[in-house]
Design an enzyme around this catalytic site. Structure first.
Site, PDB file in Angstrom:
ATOM      1  CB  SER A  33      -0.857  -0.029   1.265  1.00  0.00           C
ATOM      2  OG  SER A  33      -1.382   1.245   1.517  1.00  0.00           O
ATOM      3  CE  LYS A  70      -1.640  -4.528   3.245  1.00  0.00           C
ATOM      4  NZ  LYS A  70      -1.888  -5.819   2.632  1.00  0.00           N
ATOM      5  CE1 TYR A  78      -4.172  -2.735   5.288  1.00  0.00           C
ATOM      6  CE2 TYR A  78      -3.714  -0.415   4.831  1.00  0.00           C
ATOM      7  CZ  TYR A  78      -3.950  -1.701   4.383  1.00  0.00           C
ATOM      8  OH  TYR A  78      -3.943  -1.958   3.031  1.00  0.00           O
TER       9      TYR A  78
HETATM   10  P1  NAD Z   1     -11.033  -7.016   0.475  1.00  0.00           P
HETATM   11  O1  NAD Z   1     -11.331  -7.047   1.931  1.00  0.00           O
HETATM   12  O2  NAD Z   1     -12.153  -6.734  -0.460  1.00  0.00           O
HETATM   13  O3  NAD Z   1     -10.357  -8.403   0.036  1.00  0.00           O
HETATM   14  C1  NAD Z   1      -9.561  -9.165   0.902  1.00  0.00           C
HETATM   15  C2  NAD Z   1     -10.051 -10.606   0.814  1.00  0.00           C
HETATM   16  O4  NAD Z   1      -9.232 -11.402   1.659  1.00  0.00           O
HETATM   17  C3  NAD Z   1     -11.499 -10.775   1.276  1.00  0.00           C
HETATM   18  O5  NAD Z   1     -12.207 -11.531   0.331  1.00  0.00           O
HETATM   19  C4  NAD Z   1     -11.364 -11.512   2.607  1.00  0.00           C
HETATM   20  O6  NAD Z   1     -12.470 -12.357   2.851  1.00  0.00           O
HETATM   21  C5  NAD Z   1     -10.080 -12.277   2.405  1.00  0.00           C
HETATM   22  N1  NAD Z   1      -9.354 -12.598   3.641  1.00  0.00           N
HETATM   23  C6  NAD Z   1      -9.050 -11.777   4.676  1.00  0.00           C
HETATM   24  N2  NAD Z   1      -8.340 -12.431   5.596  1.00  0.00           N
HETATM   25  C7  NAD Z   1      -8.166 -13.696   5.146  1.00  0.00           C
HETATM   26  C8  NAD Z   1      -7.515 -14.852   5.646  1.00  0.00           C
HETATM   27  N3  NAD Z   1      -6.890 -14.821   6.832  1.00  0.00           N
HETATM   28  N4  NAD Z   1      -7.544 -15.973   4.912  1.00  0.00           N
HETATM   29  C9  NAD Z   1      -8.175 -16.012   3.722  1.00  0.00           C
HETATM   30  N5  NAD Z   1      -8.819 -14.964   3.181  1.00  0.00           N
HETATM   31  C10 NAD Z   1      -8.813 -13.813   3.903  1.00  0.00           C
HETATM   32  O7  NAD Z   1      -9.843  -5.983   0.264  1.00  0.00           O
HETATM   33  P2  NAD Z   1      -9.245  -5.397  -1.087  1.00  0.00           P
HETATM   34  O8  NAD Z   1      -9.612  -3.959  -1.162  1.00  0.00           O
HETATM   35  O9  NAD Z   1      -9.562  -6.280  -2.223  1.00  0.00           O
HETATM   36  O10 NAD Z   1      -7.683  -5.457  -0.732  1.00  0.00           O
HETATM   37  C11 NAD Z   1      -6.886  -6.557  -1.124  1.00  0.00           C
HETATM   38  C12 NAD Z   1      -5.473  -6.346  -0.588  1.00  0.00           C
HETATM   39  O11 NAD Z   1      -4.988  -5.093  -1.067  1.00  0.00           O
HETATM   40  C13 NAD Z   1      -5.416  -6.271   0.939  1.00  0.00           C
HETATM   41  O12 NAD Z   1      -4.238  -6.916   1.357  1.00  0.00           O
HETATM   42  C14 NAD Z   1      -5.341  -4.781   1.218  1.00  0.00           C
HETATM   43  O13 NAD Z   1      -4.681  -4.504   2.415  1.00  0.00           O
HETATM   44  C15 NAD Z   1      -4.534  -4.296   0.016  1.00  0.00           C
HETATM   45  N6  NAD Z   1      -4.778  -2.881  -0.306  1.00  0.00           N
HETATM   46  C16 NAD Z   1      -6.048  -2.437  -0.521  1.00  0.00           C
HETATM   47  C17 NAD Z   1      -6.261  -1.086  -0.809  1.00  0.00           C
HETATM   48  C18 NAD Z   1      -7.653  -0.544  -1.025  1.00  0.00           C
HETATM   49  O14 NAD Z   1      -7.835   0.663  -0.983  1.00  0.00           O
HETATM   50  N7  NAD Z   1      -8.655  -1.377  -1.285  1.00  0.00           N
HETATM   51  C19 NAD Z   1      -5.174  -0.200  -0.879  1.00  0.00           C
HETATM   52  C20 NAD Z   1      -3.883  -0.696  -0.654  1.00  0.00           C
HETATM   53  C21 NAD Z   1      -3.700  -2.043  -0.374  1.00  0.00           C
END
Ligand code: NAD
Ligand code: UDP
Length: 337
Positions: free
Chosen positions: A125, A153, A149
């Protein structure tokens, strides 16, 4: 074609990425525990692509289940999306964040090592940059983060760098996402936060559809062009495509590759509201409120490295991001339910 395991592949970014992977003819296996997603996503992905995906209901912290997946399939690379992602929640339950995001990744890497699968793309991130000058560049120092959080990362990035230093067979991409918004243009998949959204764009679309009364703009007195915060919003499909490029790169080399995935452009909160209104014809009721703790005035990416090394650049502008958000919201007023 290579077989890719997408942990958290049923989530917002994961689902869009799986669509792009299937479109590029990768074989895709999704692992998810549905902590923040629903099984319906899987059939929507299949509906968009006309292709089947293999799915495992599994927690990345469960070593035995992970081993089963790796022994039943010949996996070439893993994209590790699974994790918890709410900044506010991470301040309330930091141990859950460290357990899921940090221990989960260590567990995954241990199993990958055991099965000699050493190609990994990690969802990092822009928060790892903290208080660096903008635009953020990949070689800037990281770690000056202001919440648990962000710290997860940063810590995972450092762990993965150490892992590569210990064994140069690993090939790892750390993708630093900026602010993904929008949805697949079919309107079949999109972002569906639980409860009241924390993020700007889902909040705006819930106000526009009448589920929430009014958006509060967090702070109108920042040192920016109109006093509101500036961020680098990127269409989730552009972000998804960045993953297929990063996979091509790591599958043909080894090392630690770090890439910003952003547009390189910043928009203020008021500009986003106006873009949403202009591109959808919907009025967004808002008022300016106090600042939100922990927000930085402005951040956006320098996205030249991904262009030079991956040949990746974004295609979709802010109007398309707003239109696709609205299309998803209108077609799914109650999310996947
Ligand atoms: P999201 O919550 O929609 O997707 C994450 C998925 O991981 C979900 O389907 C959840 O059920 C699953 N999950 C969580 N913990 C788990 C575990 N222990 N075992 C198995 N599955 C698990 O989030 P997203 O927005 O799609 O983000 C995906 C990744 O990108 C994350 O790591 C997040 O930190 C990172 N990220 C997101 C953003 C954003 O703005 N959306 C920005 C920077 C980084
Ligand atoms: N924001 C806002 N009102 C909201 C949610 C967000 O004004 O209800 C602002 C927030 O202060 C930030 C920008 O919108 O400047 C993007 O916030 P978001 O939480 O979507 O992403 P962040 O960049 O904080 O990860």
């Amino acid at each position: 074609m290579p077989t890719i395991l997408a942990t958290g592949g049923a989530g917002y970014i994961g689902s869009h990425t799986c669509v792009e992977l299937l479109n590029e003819n990768f074989d895709v296996i999704i692992l998810d525990n549905f902590h923040n997603s629903v099984p319906e996503v899987l059939s929507r992905i299949e509906c968009i692509t006309g292709k089947k995906i293999k799915f495992y209901n599994c927690d990345v912290r469960n070593k035995e289940n992970l081993k089963k997946i790796f022994s039943e399939n010949k996996i070439d690379a893993v994209i590790h999306f699974a994790g918890l992602k709410s900044v506010g929640e991470s301040c309330k339950i930091p141990l859950d964040y460290f357990d899921n995001n940090v221990s989960g990744t260590i567990n995954l890497c241990n199993v990958m090592k055991e099965f000699n699968v050493k190609n990994l793309v990690f969802s990092s991130s822009a928060t790892v940059y903290g208080r660096n000058p903008i635009p953020y560049k990949e070689d800037m120092p990281t770690g000056d983060v202001s919440n648990p959080y962000g710290r997860t990362k940063y810590i995972v990035e450092e762990i993965l760098k150490d892992l590569y230093a210990s064994d140069n067979d690993w090939s790892i991409a750390l993708l630093r996402y900026f602010n993904p918004i929008g949805a697949h243009e079919s309107g079949l998949i999109g972002e569906e936060p639980n409860g009241i959204p924390n993020n700007l764009m889902p909040y705006i679309s819930k106000v526009a559809i009448g589920k929430l009364e009014k958006l509060t703009v967090f702070g109108g007195d920042y040192d920016t062009k109109d006093g509101t915060c500036i961020r680098d919003y990127i269409h989730v499909v552009d972000l998804a495509k960045g993953h297929t490029k990063a996979l091509d790169k790591i599958l043909s080399s080894s090392g630690i590759q770090i890439y910003n995935l952003g547009t390189g452009k910043g928009y203020s909160v008021l500009e986003i509201i106006k873009a949403f209104e202009d591109s959808t014809g919907q009025k967004v009721n808002y008022s300016i409120g106090p600042r939100r703790a922990g927000d930085l005035a402005a951040n956006y990416s320098d996205s030249q490295k991904a262009l030079k090394e991956l040949g990746w650049k974004t295609q979709y502008d802010i109007n398309k991001m707003c239109k696709d958000t609205w299309n998803w919201q209108q077609k799914n007023p109650n999310g996947y339910k």
